[in-house]
Design a protein around this motif. Structure first.
Motif: not given
Length: 202
Positions: A67, A69-72
């Motif tokens: 879970n 954050e992939r964007k980070t």
């Protein structure tokens, strides 16, 4: 008459010899100070590269969290790529080039700090031994960056003071490698490298 002529010629030759020796001494000192700056620049690049090299390990440590954050993760990888692709020629350490390098590194540093702050919300990640060790290495590297930047500024200061003195600047201006060098400058509102360590909230 001949004696006066010989004395005049001798005086001129001695004067030219003294001037030549002074020019040679000034040039050699400029070379020495310039090489000191280039050597120290290598140290600066090394510590910045070390910080960049730690990031993939940190990213891999948190990738296991489904879970997170992939964007980070994508953002910090992009900033790292930008930072490592920005190369400054050690023969052109003008203020403009130093500012360019510093701007990219500060953007990367801000991205690292945002990444680490987000990790605060994932105690299962930040409590792992691997992440803890990497975090400590990163903190040590930030301190080292600050030390090497200060040393670089000292070398630049020594060079700039020497080359800008009259009449030495006349000699320096004949050679492009002896242009005035640029300094690392503190970010506005910042006097030291940002802290990247955590306080346990558990």
């Amino acid at each position: 008459m001949k004696k006066v002529f010989l004395i005049t010629i001798s005086t001129i030759l001695i004067f030219l010899f003294v001037i030549g020796m002074w020019i040679t001494g000034t040039y050699n000192q400029l070379v020495k100070l310039n090489e000191n700056i280039k050597t120290q620049w290598g140290q600066v690049e090394t510590v910045y590269q070390r910080r960049a090299d730690l990031i993939p390990n940190l990213v891999n440590t948190v990738k296991g969290s489904a879970n997170f954050e992939r964007k980070t993760l994508h953002k910090i990888i992009e900033e790292r790529a930008k930072a490592t692709s920005t190369n400054i020629n050690s023969n052109d350490l003008s203020q403009n080039q130093i500012n360019k390098f510093q701007k990219v590194q500060e953007e990367f540093n801000n991205s690292v700090n945002r990444f680490l702050l987000i990790v605060e919300n994932y105690p299962d990640i930040k409590s792992t031994q691997n992440f803890y060790e990497l975090q400590n290495q990163l903190e040590g590297t930030e301190n080292r960056i600050n030390v090497e930047r200060n040393r670089f500024n000292d070398k630049v200061n020594n060079f700039n003071i020497y080359r800008n003195q009259f009449p030495k600047f006349i000699i320096a201006n004949f050679f492009p490698q002896f242009k005035e060098k640029g300094y690392f400058q503190s970010q506005i509102g910042s006097k030291k490298a940002p802290d990247v360590y955590f306080h346990n909230n558990e």
